[in-house]
Design an enzyme around this catalytic site. Structure first.
Site, PDB file in Angstrom:
ATOM      1  N   SER A  22      -9.749  -0.508   7.154  1.00 26.29           N
ATOM      2  CA  SER A  22      -9.049  -0.431   5.864  1.00 26.29           C
ATOM      3  C   SER A  22      -8.611  -1.611   5.460  1.00 26.29           C
ATOM      4  CB  SER A  22      -8.227   0.705   5.651  1.00 26.29           C
ATOM      5  OG  SER A  22      -8.856   1.877   5.448  1.00 26.29           O
ATOM      6  N   LYS A  33       0.970  -1.189   0.016  1.00 29.45           N
ATOM      7  CA  LYS A  33       0.078   0.013  -0.088  1.00 29.45           C
ATOM      8  C   LYS A  33       0.849   1.322  -0.017  1.00 29.45           C
ATOM      9  CE  LYS A  33      -3.953   1.975   2.747  1.00 29.45           C
ATOM     10  NZ  LYS A  33      -4.587   1.744   3.834  1.00 29.45           N
ATOM     11  N   SER A  63      -9.561   1.730   2.772  1.00 28.55           N
ATOM     12  CA  SER A  63      -8.802   2.393   2.048  1.00 28.55           C
ATOM     13  C   SER A  63      -7.812   1.564   1.058  1.00 28.55           C
ATOM     14  CB  SER A  63      -8.022   3.611   2.668  1.00 28.55           C
ATOM     15  OG  SER A  63      -7.230   2.884   3.722  1.00 28.55           O
TER      16      SER A  63
END
Ligand code: GLN
Length: 455
Positions: free
Chosen positions: A161, A62, A137
């Site tokens: 997330s 990420k 996210s």
């Protein structure tokens, strides 16, 4: 088998005609789903030391986790072209364990969002239905794993997330206890909530990844010195006598009937395997979202102060809309005159929520419920309405407020063939118990084996 022979066989498997290498695979699939912002060129024949626990496993990272000398942009235009000079501890440990970085995955900018639509570089699409979000996210990481672009991926969970995109995409996602894994090199969102963790294709893979990333780090004063158990050792243990509580607040009216039915069916399956079910209550659940959306923006408003043009080269005007909104909410909640009414009050309620979990864990070993009230929603469906987007976190953010670990595992599909996740929540530092119970469920079901046909 001698190591040399082993290597030759692996090489032959890897090179059977027609098989795409990692970069070709990512290029092909990512043209449709956009899970990656940038990729690394992985040489065809990467030399890996097969004695390492994650030798040759490819991983998506990420974009909020720093990778030395590699683009790590937090999906924000403010950090476009930024390359950190050091790596996050979790990234460094995984590379040392033999994992290969495939690239930075897309996410909501600075991890603020629940759909990956807040990315400054366009949304990721859900591999199960390209018109839908992968969750957020960490949506790019979840999508990359289920689409088979990488073996596993890293994400961060501040309010859901990791778990929510795991549930929207049909992969395993673990939010670790706050402090279990180092936050060093994680671009801070809500510093007292942020937890790095992984997305994997199976519970056994999760145990292997966690084994590498868990543990104390002198570079993060909030990382814990608690001993790291052998996570793979618990996998075959079963659930005989394990007490599982179903918090009644997690099965309220806002939860879709199909999600509820799948989660209740999963609880029955665990009962069949020997677990004891009980109804419990977490009475402050409905306050957790309000507490979260005061404390987290407050921390964000402070954390975003570091992104000045002098330091990072790009103008602050480039902050995406949701980031600006949170800087404003946080600044307001912390301002003199409102501090006591909002920030201080929210801190007190945070303590009550921690008490809620403590009381529940006095009578049960772990909690079970849905991850998200719904399955994946359409791209654009909630983007214009921040409050409805915030509601997506109602069942995930309480565990961040309390700092306890929680896992999302595949547990069914709705009538649109969209995945449904099962959430298990454990007391602090009991990731081992989560993995034990999750692996039992995984063994007797085959949801995790279903893969999307990307079209
Ligand atoms: N959806 C939540 C938020 O927008 C959670 C984000 C996260 O866990 N990083 O804050």
């Amino acid at each position: 088998m001698p190591n040399g022979l082993n290597a030759v066989i692996l090489w032959l498997i890897e090179w059977r005609p027609g098989k795409l290498n990692m970069n070709e695979r990512i290029d092909k699939i990512d043209a449709k789903i956009h899970a990656f912002l940038t990729t690394e060129n992985v040489p065809d024949a990467v030399k890996t030391d097969s004695t390492k626990p994650l030798a040759g496993k490819t991983m998506g990272v990420k974009g909020v986790l720093s990778m030395a000398g590699k683009p790590s942009w937090a999906s924000s235009k403010v950090l476009e072209n930024y390359m950190p000079v050091y790596s996050a501890t979790v990234v460094k440990k995984l590379v040392e364990a033999g994992a290969i970085i495939a690239g930075q995955t897309n996410c909501d900018s600075f991890a603020e969002g629940a759909s990956t639509e807040n990315s400054g570089f366009g949304p990721t699409r859900n591999p199960w239905d390209l018109s839908r979000v992968p969750g957020g996210s960490s949506g790019g990481s979840a999508a990359a794993v289920v689409a088979g672009e990488v073996d596993f991926a890293l994400g961060t969970d501040t309010g859901g997330s990791i778990r929510q995109p795991a549930s929207f995409c049909n992969v395993v996602g673990l939010k670790n206890t706050y402090g279990r894994c180092s936050r060093y090199g994680l671009m801070a969102m809500g510093s007292s909530f942020d937890t790095p963790g992984a997305f994997t294709k199976s519970v056994a893979d999760m145990a292997k990844v966690l084994q590498v990333i868990a543990g104390y780090d002198p570079l993060d004063a909030t990382s814990s010195k608690a001993t790291v158990p052998d996570y793979s050792a618990v996998l075959g243990k079963g659930v005989e006598g394990v007490k599982i509580g179903l918090p009644k607040e997690y099965f309220g009216d806002g939860v879709s009937p199909e999600v509820k039915a799948a989660v209740l069916a999963a609880s029955k399956e665990l009962e069949k395997q020997g677990a004891n079910l009980a109804e419990v209550s977490l009475p402050k659940t409905e306050l957790a979202l309000a507490v979260y959306y005061i404390l987290v923006p407050s921390e964000i408003s402070s954390n975003m102060g570091r992104y000045t043009e002098t330091r990072f080269g790009n103008s602050r005007d480039l902050f995406e809309a949701e980031v600006k909104r949170r800087i404003m909410i946080g600044t307001y909640a912390l301002s003199s005159g409102y501090y006591d009414a909002y920030y201080n009050q929210a801190l007190k309620v945070r303590t009550l929520i921690i008490e809620d979990f403590k009381k529940a864990f006095a009578s049960v070993d772990l909690l079970l419920g849905p991850v998200s009230p719904t399955t994946a929603f359409k791209i654009g469906e909630k983007a214009a309405d921040p409050l409805s987007m915030y509601l997506a976190d109602v069942l995930t953010c309480p565990s961040n407020v309390a700092g306890v670990p929680a896992i999302s595992i595949p547990a069914g599909f709705d009538k649109n063939n969209l995945p449904i996740g099962l959430q298990l929540i454990a007391p602090h530092f009991r990731e081992d118990l989560l993995l034990q119970v999750a692996s039992t469920y995984e063994k007797v079901t085959d949801w995790h084996n279903r893969k999307p046909e990307i079209k």
